[in-house]
Design a protein around this motif. Structure first.
Motif, short mmCIF file in Angstrom:
data_model
loop_
_atom_site.label_atom_id
_atom_site.label_comp_id
_atom_site.label_asym_id
_atom_site.label_seq_id
_atom_site.Cartn_x
_atom_site.Cartn_y
_atom_site.Cartn_z
N TRP A 9 0.76 -1.09 0.06
CA TRP A 9 -0.03 0.11 0.00
C TRP A 9 0.91 1.08 0.05
O TRP A 9 1.74 1.41 1.03
CB TRP A 9 -0.91 0.09 1.27
N HIS B 208 0.97 -0.41 -9.50
CA HIS B 208 0.05 -1.40 -9.77
C HIS B 208 0.84 -2.56 -10.32
O HIS B 208 0.54 -3.73 -9.99
CB HIS B 208 -1.09 -1.00 -10.82
N GLY C 286 -1.48 -1.23 -3.75
CA GLY C 286 -2.81 -0.34 -3.87
C GLY C 286 -2.47 0.93 -3.79
O GLY C 286 -1.24 1.34 -3.09
N ASP D 149 -6.56 3.84 -6.40
CA ASP D 149 -7.55 2.95 -5.53
C ASP D 149 -8.28 3.59 -4.26
O ASP D 149 -9.35 3.03 -4.11
CB ASP D 149 -6.69 2.05 -4.99
N TRP D 150 -7.88 4.76 -3.79
CA TRP D 150 -8.30 5.34 -2.67
C TRP D 150 -7.85 6.90 -2.78
O TRP D 150 -6.75 7.16 -2.60
CB TRP D 150 -7.79 4.85 -1.31
#
Ligand SMILES: C[S@@+](CC[C@H](N)C(=O)[O-])C[C@H]1O[C@@H](n2cnc3c(N)ncnc32)[C@H](O)[C@@H]1O
Ligand SMILES: Nc1nc2[nH]cc(C(=O)O)c2c(=O)[nH]1
Ligand code: SF4
Ligand SMILES: [Mg+2]
Length: 215
Positions: free
Chosen positions: A91, A112, A117, A133-134
């Protein structure tokens, strides 16, 4: 694309919905709402920043001349800190400064490819590239938002010209209030707790890395 990065470090996410999660932080240099120089703060469009994002001389910082080069440095930082590799959990948090001045689709793709992530911390004034992703948007004063949807909206509270009521119709999964840190005396925590208690749409976000003394 050349990326200017202040620092790259492994820590725990200290704020928001992912608090406590191990992540590599990549802090990009520069911001569109403040020069980063103390003498400009009083005139800046964002005046309460708690972060040094000037230059590229921090730990792991520098100029990276391609997306794979920066993604490789992020991957090394993750691997160096891991007791045993759990690649499912990779992450990275792209922050700054304002990361969306520099983050592009190539970089998201390169991360990726390495199994990360990708999360972003943004002031919401610049549209993001696809694939993130976020997305955490943290609005600033009267600055118009260009990002109207995302995963979390994390509002520093209180802020002049930026009441929480303005944001609840936007398309975010989570709404968080984070007490404004002015000199570390925690004076804005009671009002933030009180607002969340009486407005259950809003969830408290505390900057736990500051208590813990970790980056
Ligand atoms: C340093 S900013 C960098 C990312 C982006 N420029 C932004 O503003 O969202 C990272 C996070 O710290 C928050 N933050 C900055 N200064 C703060 C302060 N004095 N007290 C509480 N949160 C703060 C921001 O609102 C943002 O959510
Ligand atoms: N531990 C830790 N968590 C964070 N979450 C957001 C941060 C940021 O500066 O963007 C930050 C940071 O600087 N440190
Ligand atoms: S927008 Fe973010 S990085 Fe820029 S000055 Fe404000 S808090 Fe700091
Ligand atoms: Mg920070």
């Amino acid at each position: 694309m050349t990326y200017s990065v202040k620092e790259i470090f492994l820590t725990l996410q200290g704020e928001g919905c992912h608090t406590g999660r191990a992540a590599v932080f990549c802090r990009f240099s520069g911001c569109n709402l403040w020069s980063g120089r103390a003498e400009d703060r009083a005139q800046a469009r964002c005046r309460f920043c708690d972060t040094d994002f000037l230059g590229t001389e921090g730990a792991g910082g520098g100029k990276f001349d391609s997306a794979p080069a920066l993604a490789h440095a992020i991957e090394r930082c993750w691997q160096d800190g891991m007791a045993g590799e759990d690649s499912m959990r990779r992450w990275v948090v792209l922050t700054g400064g304002e990361p969306l001045l520099q983050v592009d689709e190539d970089l998201v793709g390169a991360l990726h490819e390495r199994g990360f992530g990708v999360a972003v911390e943004t002031n919401g004034t610049i549209p993001p590239p696809p694939g993130i992703d976020w997305i955490c948007v943290s609005p600033k004063g009267k600055e118009p938002l260009q990002v109207h949807r995302g995963d979390e909206l994390k509002l520093v509270y209180p802020q002049a010209d930026c009441p929480p009521e303005r944001f609840v119709t936007l398309n975010f999964h989570h709404f968080l209030l984070q007490p404004l840190d002015e000199g570390g005396d925690r004076r804005h925590e009671p009002a933030t707790v009180s607002y969340c208690r009486s407005h259950p749409r809003w969830q408290l976000s505390l900057q736990i890395h500051k208590w813990l003394g970790i980056p």
